[in-house]
Design a protein around this motif. Structure first.
Motif, PDB file in Angstrom:
ATOM      1  N   PHE A  88       4.906   8.189  -2.141  1.00 15.99           N
ATOM      2  CA  PHE A  88       3.734   8.896  -2.648  1.00 15.99           C
ATOM      3  C   PHE A  88       3.841   9.111  -4.152  1.00 15.99           C
ATOM      4  N   ASP A  89       5.046   9.430  -4.638  1.00 14.13           N
ATOM      5  CA  ASP A  89       5.243   9.574  -6.080  1.00 14.13           C
ATOM      6  C   ASP A  89       4.966   8.249  -6.795  1.00 14.13           C
ATOM      7  N   TYR A  90       5.437   7.155  -6.220  1.00 20.92           N
ATOM      8  CA  TYR A  90       5.202   5.836  -6.795  1.00 20.92           C
ATOM      9  C   TYR A  90       3.704   5.522  -6.786  1.00 20.92           C
ATOM     10  N   THR A 145      -2.566  -0.876  -2.710  1.00 26.68           N
ATOM     11  CA  THR A 145      -2.894  -1.106  -1.298  1.00 26.68           C
ATOM     12  C   THR A 145      -1.647  -1.490  -0.500  1.00 26.68           C
ATOM     13  N   LEU A 146      -0.729  -2.230  -1.116  1.00 26.16           N
ATOM     14  CA  LEU A 146       0.527  -2.572  -0.427  1.00 26.16           C
ATOM     15  C   LEU A 146       1.400  -1.336  -0.210  1.00 26.16           C
ATOM     16  N   VAL A 147       1.424  -0.456  -1.212  1.00 26.35           N
ATOM     17  CA  VAL A 147       2.206   0.781  -1.087  1.00 26.35           C
ATOM     18  C   VAL A 147       1.607   1.655   0.017  1.00 26.35           C
ATOM     19  N   ILE A 148       0.287   1.763   0.059  1.00 24.44           N
ATOM     20  CA  ILE A 148      -0.367   2.559   1.104  1.00 24.44           C
ATOM     21  C   ILE A 148      -0.049   1.994   2.482  1.00 24.44           C
ATOM     22  N   ALA A 177       2.630   0.299   3.316  1.00 21.17           N
ATOM     23  CA  ALA A 177       4.031   0.609   3.595  1.00 21.17           C
ATOM     24  C   ALA A 177       4.192   2.070   4.007  1.00 21.17           C
ATOM     25  N   ILE A 178       3.468   2.974   3.341  1.00 18.17           N
ATOM     26  CA  ILE A 178       3.519   4.396   3.705  1.00 18.17           C
ATOM     27  C   ILE A 178       3.008   4.581   5.128  1.00 18.17           C
ATOM     28  N   ASN A 179       1.885   3.955   5.450  1.00 23.80           N
ATOM     29  CA  ASN A 179       1.338   4.066   6.805  1.00 23.80           C
ATOM     30  C   ASN A 179       2.311   3.526   7.845  1.00 23.80           C
ATOM     31  N   ASP A 180       2.960   2.407   7.546  1.00 25.47           N
ATOM     32  CA  ASP A 180       3.948   1.840   8.475  1.00 25.47           C
ATOM     33  C   ASP A 180       5.115   2.805   8.688  1.00 25.47           C
TER      34      ASP A 180
END
Length: 78
Positions: free
Chosen positions: A17-19, A45-48, A50-53
């Motif tokens: 989330f910080d990233y 979108t890739l970070v989101i 990964a967070i969801n996963d």
């Protein structure tokens, strides 16, 4: 020995989330080119995802309490 640099995929949920906040700041920068903004959007979108996963993985590890008071992990398949 040099410390290995983490990628955003290796970050904890909180670090992710910080990233994501850093990516958002790049998107909000009015001096960014269209190409830079688009790259930041794609990265975001890739970070989101990964967070969801990561959140989904935690969610599947729900503990259940049996009749004897013992706990065990409940693993749900996708």
């Amino acid at each position: 020995m040099a410390e290995e640099k983490k990628t955003w995929e290796d970050l904890s949920i909180e670090e992710s989330f910080d990233y994501l906040d850093q990516v958002l700041a790049r998107l909000e920068n009015k001096d960014s080119s269209l190409e830079d903004s688009f790259a930041a959007y794609q990265e975001g979108t890739l970070v989101i995802k990964a967070i969801n996963d990561k959140i989904d993985a935690v969610d599947r590890k729900v503990q259940i309490l049996d009749a004897q008071g013992q706990t065990s992990d409940l693993t749900l398949s996708k």
